[in-house]
Design a protein around this motif. Structure first.
Motif, PDB file in Angstrom:
ATOM      1  N   UNK A 127      41.674 -73.138 -29.420  1.00 44.60           N
ATOM      2  CA  UNK A 127      42.357 -72.495 -28.291  1.00 44.60           C
ATOM      3  C   UNK A 127      43.858 -72.786 -28.357  1.00 44.60           C
ATOM      4  N   UNK A 128      44.197 -74.035 -28.657  1.00 49.50           N
ATOM      5  CA  UNK A 128      45.615 -74.412 -28.749  1.00 49.50           C
ATOM      6  C   UNK A 128      46.307 -73.604 -29.849  1.00 49.50           C
ATOM      7  N   UNK A 129      45.639 -73.516 -31.007  1.00 47.03           N
ATOM      8  CA  UNK A 129      46.235 -72.807 -32.141  1.00 47.03           C
ATOM      9  C   UNK A 129      46.400 -71.318 -31.832  1.00 47.03           C
ATOM     10  N   UNK A 130      45.372 -70.726 -31.229  1.00 44.76           N
ATOM     11  CA  UNK A 130      45.433 -69.290 -30.918  1.00 44.76           C
ATOM     12  C   UNK A 130      46.484 -69.011 -29.846  1.00 44.76           C
ATOM     13  N   UNK A 131      46.550 -69.860 -28.838  1.00 40.84           N
ATOM     14  CA  UNK A 131      47.531 -69.675 -27.757  1.00 40.84           C
ATOM     15  C   UNK A 131      48.947 -69.740 -28.332  1.00 40.84           C
ATOM     16  N   UNK A 132      49.153 -70.705 -29.229  1.00 39.19           N
ATOM     17  CA  UNK A 132      50.482 -70.815 -29.845  1.00 39.19           C
ATOM     18  C   UNK A 132      50.788 -69.563 -30.678  1.00 39.19           C
TER      19      UNK A 132
ATOM     20  N   UNK B 183      51.946 -66.023 -35.788  1.00 39.75           N
ATOM     21  CA  UNK B 183      51.006 -64.901 -35.682  1.00 39.75           C
ATOM     22  C   UNK B 183      50.932 -64.162 -37.026  1.00 39.75           C
ATOM     23  N   UNK B 184      52.101 -63.953 -37.639  1.00 36.79           N
ATOM     24  CA  UNK B 184      52.147 -63.304 -38.962  1.00 36.79           C
ATOM     25  C   UNK B 184      51.351 -64.109 -39.985  1.00 36.79           C
ATOM     26  N   UNK B 185      51.548 -65.442 -39.930  1.00 39.53           N
ATOM     27  CA  UNK B 185      50.864 -66.283 -40.917  1.00 39.53           C
ATOM     28  C   UNK B 185      49.357 -66.300 -40.676  1.00 39.53           C
ATOM     29  N   UNK B 186      48.965 -66.299 -39.394  1.00 38.62           N
ATOM     30  CA  UNK B 186      47.534 -66.262 -39.075  1.00 38.62           C
ATOM     31  C   UNK B 186      46.905 -64.971 -39.609  1.00 38.62           C
ATOM     32  N   UNK B 187      47.616 -63.870 -39.439  1.00 36.99           N
ATOM     33  CA  UNK B 187      47.112 -62.576 -39.911  1.00 36.99           C
ATOM     34  C   UNK B 187      46.965 -62.610 -41.441  1.00 36.99           C
ATOM     35  N   UNK B 188      47.967 -63.197 -42.100  1.00 39.38           N
ATOM     36  CA  UNK B 188      47.919 -63.286 -43.564  1.00 39.38           C
ATOM     37  C   UNK B 188      46.737 -64.147 -44.016  1.00 39.38           C
TER      38      UNK B 188
ATOM     39  N   UNK C  46      45.697 -73.318 -39.796  1.00 38.46           N
ATOM     40  CA  UNK C  46      45.248 -71.918 -39.835  1.00 38.46           C
ATOM     41  C   UNK C  46      44.035 -71.672 -40.755  1.00 38.46           C
ATOM     42  N   UNK C  47      43.997 -72.270 -41.960  1.00 41.27           N
ATOM     43  CA  UNK C  47      42.796 -72.031 -42.782  1.00 41.27           C
ATOM     44  C   UNK C  47      41.516 -72.485 -42.083  1.00 41.27           C
ATOM     45  N   UNK C  48      41.577 -73.652 -41.415  1.00 49.37           N
ATOM     46  CA  UNK C  48      40.384 -74.149 -40.703  1.00 49.37           C
ATOM     47  C   UNK C  48      40.086 -73.272 -39.487  1.00 49.37           C
ATOM     48  N   UNK C  49      41.146 -72.765 -38.816  1.00 48.72           N
ATOM     49  CA  UNK C  49      40.945 -71.878 -37.664  1.00 48.72           C
ATOM     50  C   UNK C  49      40.195 -70.621 -38.091  1.00 48.72           C
ATOM     51  N   UNK C  50      40.648 -70.022 -39.176  1.00 48.71           N
ATOM     52  CA  UNK C  50      40.036 -68.776 -39.656  1.00 48.71           C
ATOM     53  C   UNK C  50      38.603 -69.009 -40.125  1.00 48.71           C
ATOM     54  N   UNK C  51      38.365 -70.179 -40.689  1.00 50.57           N
ATOM     55  CA  UNK C  51      37.007 -70.482 -41.181  1.00 50.57           C
ATOM     56  C   UNK C  51      36.088 -70.978 -40.061  1.00 50.57           C
ATOM     57  N   UNK C  52      36.628 -71.072 -38.850  1.00 51.87           N
ATOM     58  CA  UNK C  52      35.812 -71.509 -37.713  1.00 51.87           C
ATOM     59  C   UNK C  52      35.451 -72.972 -37.771  1.00 51.87           C
ATOM     60  N   UNK C  53      36.325 -73.778 -38.368  1.00 53.05           N
ATOM     61  CA  UNK C  53      36.016 -75.196 -38.542  1.00 53.05           C
ATOM     62  C   UNK C  53      36.779 -76.104 -37.569  1.00 53.05           C
ATOM     63  N   UNK C  54      37.568 -75.494 -36.654  1.00 53.65           N
ATOM     64  CA  UNK C  54      38.276 -76.308 -35.667  1.00 53.65           C
ATOM     65  C   UNK C  54      37.393 -76.523 -34.448  1.00 53.65           C
ATOM     66  N   UNK C  55      37.681 -77.592 -33.726  1.00 51.35           N
ATOM     67  CA  UNK C  55      36.998 -77.783 -32.447  1.00 51.35           C
ATOM     68  C   UNK C  55      37.457 -76.665 -31.501  1.00 51.35           C
ATOM     69  N   UNK C  56      36.693 -76.430 -30.438  1.00 55.90           N
ATOM     70  CA  UNK C  56      37.039 -75.362 -29.490  1.00 55.90           C
ATOM     71  C   UNK C  56      38.440 -75.593 -28.935  1.00 55.90           C
TER      72      UNK C  56
ATOM     73  N   UNK D  18      55.811 -77.957 -33.736  1.00 56.02           N
ATOM     74  CA  UNK D  18      54.557 -77.317 -33.330  1.00 56.02           C
ATOM     75  C   UNK D  18      54.105 -76.265 -34.343  1.00 56.02           C
ATOM     76  N   UNK D  19      55.054 -75.426 -34.784  1.00 53.09           N
ATOM     77  CA  UNK D  19      54.704 -74.376 -35.744  1.00 53.09           C
ATOM     78  C   UNK D  19      54.118 -74.997 -37.013  1.00 53.09           C
ATOM     79  N   UNK D  20      54.766 -76.072 -37.472  1.00 51.77           N
ATOM     80  CA  UNK D  20      54.284 -76.736 -38.686  1.00 51.77           C
ATOM     81  C   UNK D  20      52.859 -77.226 -38.522  1.00 51.77           C
ATOM     82  N   UNK D  21      52.568 -77.859 -37.377  1.00 49.87           N
ATOM     83  CA  UNK D  21      51.213 -78.375 -37.121  1.00 49.87           C
ATOM     84  C   UNK D  21      50.197 -77.241 -37.051  1.00 49.87           C
ATOM     85  N   UNK D  22      50.590 -76.188 -36.329  1.00 48.03           N
ATOM     86  CA  UNK D  22      49.662 -75.056 -36.171  1.00 48.03           C
ATOM     87  C   UNK D  22      49.375 -74.408 -37.523  1.00 48.03           C
ATOM     88  N   UNK D  23      50.410 -74.225 -38.320  1.00 46.44           N
ATOM     89  CA  UNK D  23      50.202 -73.542 -39.620  1.00 46.44           C
ATOM     90  C   UNK D  23      49.313 -74.351 -40.551  1.00 46.44           C
ATOM     91  N   UNK D  24      49.386 -75.686 -40.425  1.00 42.68           N
ATOM     92  CA  UNK D  24      48.485 -76.514 -41.249  1.00 42.68           C
ATOM     93  C   UNK D  24      47.023 -76.282 -40.874  1.00 42.68           C
TER      94      UNK D  24
END
Lengths: 157, 193
Positions: free
Chosen positions: A25-30, A38-43, A11-21, A3-9
């Motif tokens: 939500x799944x990525x943020x909840x994880x 969380x550390x990687x998302x912040x980075x 993160x760039x799209x999450x931050x750029x607002x390019x993921x579906x809603x 799961x962590x591996x999938x979520x981290x892949x």
């Protein structure tokens, strides 16, 4: 990939607002429940925000510069060029076949001499002794994933 | 968590500029100056951010940006549309920055790029001070990464390229692009702790 591996892949799209809603939500909840993600998302967010501003005047400068550029002609092969290329290719292929069949500078091996037949390196041909791919194959197969990553980073770095 | 079945990742992108690019490229090839200007305006920021990230110097990055556009627009007839125009252009930008970097051995001690950035981060003094520290740390640490890792992180996070596009821009395999990105991120996380 866990799961962590999938979520981290993602993160760039999450931050750029390019993921579906839903995916966002799944990525943020994880990330909320996983300290590493969380550390990687912040980075990734910091990296995404940390963008160099465009210097004033650069646009005008580049526009002026490209106005003087003369486009290079596209590579179109004339019949003469094609004929020349075909001749060279035929010579290379023919030479290669000759090389394989006859060989160059291959010392004559006395077939009655058993020692020379088994041990003389020249008798087994150039490729088997000098081809770096053949030499490297066993080396690569013996490396661990971590070591291969280091080699890859070394090559690309 | 049972809801983590994201296969493949669902990504919503803004309307693709590819069609517009194709039309602009055709017009630029035909020698229309307005089309060239528009290509410059459209991609100037992306190209400048890549060159400034490689070179770490505002003046050199501007030189490399100009070189990149001159090279790209001069060679427009050789763009075959196998990659997107943006990826093709960023690859030229990477090469132009490397070329400028090789020519220029002198390095500025003052980081003008960072100074510019820091000055523009925030207006509120307290918030600005906090952002300056954070931005400066990220910038400083990013600079310590090997070039390919730094570029893989920059192109993936800041330019939003896929691994295939990062590979195209850096002239390496997709696997190498992925490894370089993750090695860069791992090192950044460790150094920023």
């Amino acid at each position: 990939m866990n799961d962590c591996g999938r979520i981290r892949e993602l993160l760039p799209e999450l931050v750029r607002g390019e993921l579906s809603v839903r995916a966002a939500i799944i990525a943020k909840t994880h990330a909320d429940s996983c300290a590493e993600c969380r550390d990687e998302l912040r980075l990734v967010r910091m990296l995404s925000d940390n963008l160099a501003p465009l210097p004033a005047g650069l646009e005008d400068r580049v526009i002026m510069a490209v106005r003087n550029v003369r486009p290079m002609p596209s590579r179109r092969w004339s019949p003469a060029h094609l004929a020349m290329a075909a001749t060279v290719a035929a010579a290379v292929i023919g030479g290669s076949i000759m090389y394989r069949v006859v060989g160059f500078n291959t010392p004559a091996v006395d077939l009655t001499n058993e020692t020379a037949t088994l041990n003389d390196q020249s008798a087994v041909g150039w490729a088997a002794t000098e081809d770096p791919m053949l030499h490297g194959a066993s080396f690569i197969q013996e490396r661990t994933v971590e070591e291969l990553e280091m080699i890859l980073a070394e090559i690309d770095g | 968590m049972s809801t983590l079945s994201i296969h493949p990742p669902v990504i919503t992108t803004s309307p693709s500029p590819l069609r517009d690019d194709a039309e602009l490229i055709e017009r630029a090839r035909a020698g229309e100056p307005e089309a060239r200007d528009e290509l410059v305006q459209r991609y100037l920021t992306d190209v400048y951010r890549v060159t400034s990230r490689i070179l770490g110097d505002r003046d050199l990055a501007q030189d490399a940006t100009q070189d990149a556009f001159m090279n790209a627009l001069g060679a427009l007839s050789r763009f075959r549309g196998e990659a997107s125009f943006r990826t093709w252009l960023l690859r030229i930008a990477v090469n132009s920055a490397r070329s400028v970097g090789r020519r220029q051995v002198r390095r500025r001690e003052v980081n003008i790029v960072l100074a510019d950035h820091v000055a523009s981060v925030a207006q509120d003094p307290a918030k600005r001070a906090e952002n300056i520290t954070e931005a400066a740390r990220v910038e400083e640490v990013l600079r310590t990464l090997p070039t390919k890792q730094r570029m893989a992180v920059t192109l993936r996070v800041q330019q939003g390229l896929s691994y295939a596009e990062v590979a195209e821009a850096l002239d390496c395999s997709e696997g190498a692009a992925r490894v370089n990105y993750h090695l860069g991120i791992k090192r950044l996380k460790r150094l920023l702790r």
